[in-house]
Design a protein around this motif. Structure first.
Motif, mmCIF file in Angstrom:
data_model
loop_
_atom_site.group_PDB
_atom_site.id
_atom_site.type_symbol
_atom_site.label_atom_id
_atom_site.label_comp_id
_atom_site.label_asym_id
_atom_site.label_seq_id
_atom_site.Cartn_x
_atom_site.Cartn_y
_atom_site.Cartn_z
ATOM 1 N N ALA A 87 0.841 -1.200 0.000
ATOM 2 C CA ALA A 87 0.000 0.000 0.000
ATOM 3 C C ALA A 87 0.870 1.241 0.000
ATOM 4 O O ALA A 87 1.951 1.268 0.594
ATOM 5 N N GLU A 88 0.396 2.255 -0.690
ATOM 6 C CA GLU A 88 0.984 3.593 -0.636
ATOM 7 C C GLU A 88 -0.089 4.492 -0.053
ATOM 8 O O GLU A 88 -1.187 4.584 -0.593
ATOM 9 N N VAL A 89 0.239 5.139 1.057
ATOM 10 C CA VAL A 89 -0.737 5.946 1.770
ATOM 11 C C VAL A 89 -0.293 7.397 1.792
ATOM 12 O O VAL A 89 0.835 7.695 2.189
ATOM 13 N N GLY A 90 -1.190 8.282 1.358
ATOM 14 C CA GLY A 90 -0.951 9.717 1.449
ATOM 15 C C GLY A 90 -1.785 10.289 2.576
ATOM 16 O O GLY A 90 -2.250 9.564 3.454
ATOM 17 N N GLU A 91 -1.986 11.590 2.554
ATOM 18 C CA GLU A 91 -2.770 12.231 3.610
ATOM 19 C C GLU A 91 -4.250 11.917 3.507
ATOM 20 O O GLU A 91 -4.928 11.794 4.527
ATOM 21 N N VAL A 92 -4.767 11.793 2.266
ATOM 22 C CA VAL A 92 -6.207 11.559 2.101
ATOM 23 C C VAL A 92 -6.527 10.415 1.148
ATOM 24 O O VAL A 92 -7.691 10.062 0.979
ATOM 25 N N GLN A 93 -5.500 9.818 0.532
ATOM 26 C CA GLN A 93 -5.734 8.759 -0.449
ATOM 27 C C GLN A 93 -4.793 7.587 -0.211
ATOM 28 O O GLN A 93 -3.743 7.737 0.407
ATOM 29 N N ALA A 94 -5.207 6.430 -0.743
ATOM 30 C CA ALA A 94 -4.378 5.229 -0.674
ATOM 31 C C ALA A 94 -4.490 4.464 -1.985
ATOM 32 O O ALA A 94 -5.552 4.461 -2.622
ATOM 33 N N ALA A 95 -3.398 3.825 -2.376
ATOM 34 C CA ALA A 95 -3.369 2.934 -3.531
ATOM 35 C C ALA A 95 -2.833 1.594 -3.035
ATOM 36 O O ALA A 95 -1.897 1.545 -2.242
ATOM 37 N N ILE A 96 -3.451 0.515 -3.512
ATOM 38 C CA ILE A 96 -3.128 -0.817 -2.986
ATOM 39 C C ILE A 96 -2.846 -1.781 -4.128
ATOM 40 O O ILE A 96 -3.577 -1.798 -5.128
ATOM 41 N N ASP A 97 -1.792 -2.579 -3.974
ATOM 42 C CA ASP A 97 -1.457 -3.651 -4.910
ATOM 43 C C ASP A 97 -1.581 -4.973 -4.169
ATOM 44 O O ASP A 97 -1.053 -5.118 -3.061
ATOM 45 N N LEU A 98 -2.273 -5.927 -4.792
ATOM 46 C CA LEU A 98 -2.476 -7.238 -4.187
ATOM 47 C C LEU A 98 -1.982 -8.326 -5.138
ATOM 48 O O LEU A 98 -2.130 -8.213 -6.353
ATOM 49 N N GLU A 99 -1.436 -9.382 -4.567
ATOM 50 C CA GLU A 99 -1.076 -10.571 -5.334
ATOM 51 C C GLU A 99 -1.813 -11.744 -4.698
ATOM 52 O O GLU A 99 -1.631 -12.010 -3.507
ATOM 53 N N ILE A 100 -2.671 -12.398 -5.485
ATOM 54 C CA ILE A 100 -3.511 -13.449 -4.915
ATOM 55 C C ILE A 100 -3.381 -14.757 -5.686
ATOM 56 O O ILE A 100 -2.942 -14.786 -6.832
ATOM 57 N N VAL A 101 -3.796 -15.839 -5.022
ATOM 58 C CA VAL A 101 -3.930 -17.157 -5.630
ATOM 59 C C VAL A 101 -5.418 -17.489 -5.562
ATOM 60 O O VAL A 101 -6.036 -17.403 -4.497
ATOM 61 N N VAL A 102 -5.986 -17.843 -6.695
ATOM 62 C CA VAL A 102 -7.422 -18.122 -6.791
ATOM 63 C C VAL A 102 -7.655 -19.635 -6.798
ATOM 64 O O VAL A 102 -6.864 -20.392 -7.377
ATOM 65 N N GLU A 103 -8.717 -20.065 -6.150
ATOM 66 C CA GLU A 103 -9.109 -21.480 -6.159
ATOM 67 C C GLU A 103 -9.509 -21.889 -7.577
ATOM 68 O O GLU A 103 -10.211 -21.138 -8.274
ATOM 69 N N TYR A 104 -9.104 -23.087 -7.999
ATOM 70 C CA TYR A 104 -9.484 -23.602 -9.313
ATOM 71 C C TYR A 104 -11.012 -23.712 -9.398
ATOM 72 O O TYR A 104 -11.674 -24.115 -8.452
ATOM 73 N N GLY A 105 -11.546 -23.329 -10.531
ATOM 74 C CA GLY A 105 -12.982 -23.415 -10.763
ATOM 75 C C GLY A 105 -13.718 -22.104 -10.503
ATOM 76 O O GLY A 105 -14.846 -21.925 -10.944
ATOM 77 N N GLU A 106 -13.081 -21.197 -9.800
ATOM 78 C CA GLU A 106 -13.691 -19.892 -9.520
ATOM 79 C C GLU A 106 -13.440 -18.958 -10.699
ATOM 80 O O GLU A 106 -12.405 -19.031 -11.353
ATOM 81 N N SER A 107 -14.371 -18.072 -10.955
ATOM 82 C CA SER A 107 -14.200 -17.063 -11.991
ATOM 83 C C SER A 107 -13.206 -16.013 -11.481
ATOM 84 O O SER A 107 -13.483 -15.319 -10.498
ATOM 85 N N ILE A 108 -12.079 -15.911 -12.150
ATOM 86 C CA ILE A 108 -11.064 -14.950 -11.730
ATOM 87 C C ILE A 108 -11.627 -13.528 -11.786
ATOM 88 O O ILE A 108 -11.387 -12.721 -10.884
ATOM 89 N N THR A 109 -12.405 -13.241 -12.800
ATOM 90 C CA THR A 109 -13.009 -11.903 -12.922
ATOM 91 C C THR A 109 -13.921 -11.603 -11.743
ATOM 92 O O THR A 109 -13.862 -10.510 -11.171
#
Length: 159
Positions: A87-109
């Motif tokens: 995460a990058e956090v400023g005074e009033v805003q934040a931006a977040i990057d995530l890296e995930i592993v999805v269960e097989y069979g689930e819609s990634i979207t």
């Protein structure tokens, strides 16, 4: 002698200008609140893990090293909450990057849409920061017959 309503004594601090001398006004404007990147990372990590279809957070290497660190006495699992989150956090805003592993069979979207929504809601509700973006990288798909990276395939040596 009777006093008129304007001549009656006012309680201390209630006269004109009294409130300013005592620091009146909105308490929220009497100081500055700063939120560390790590706080937003923990909130986002927990919110992402709550979504059905998210198997794990972080790349395979990060999960493997994290599992080894968690087994070391005193290594703790405090870092596992933020694994795969930046995460990058400023005074009033934040931006977040995530890296995930999805269960097989689930819609990634659908999973990534739900993760994004859950993370934004949790971070904005808890911090009042505006989340300007949540970037999600799907680094793997967990197959049903694959062992978890953080599980010992041979089982525990101690019974």
């Amino acid at each position: 002698m009777s006093e008129t309503p304007q001549q009656q004594r006012r309680p201390e601090g209630s006269g004109p200008g009294e409130q300013n001398r005592r620091g009146g006004g909105d308490p929220a404007e009497r100081g500055k609140t700063s939120i560390a990147d790590g706080v937003v990372e923990k909130i986002a990590g927990l919110a992402a893990r709550d979504v059905v279809g998210v198997h794990a957070m972080g790349s395979g290497a990060a999960r493997t090293f994290g599992a080894m660190r968690d087994r070391v006495p005193g290594g703790g699992n405090s870092k596992s909450v933020t694994r795969g989150v930046k995460a990058e956090v400023g005074e009033v805003q934040a931006a977040i990057d995530l890296e995930i592993v999805v269960e097989y069979g689930e819609s990634i979207t659908e999973v990534t849409r739900a993760v994004r929504k859950n993370v934004i809601n949790a971070v904005e509700r808890m911090t009042s920061l505006e989340v300007v973006e949540v970037n999600i990288s799907v680094s793997d798909v967990k197959l049903p017959d694959e062992p978890d990276d953080d599980e010992d395939e041979s089982g525990s040596r101690v019974q």
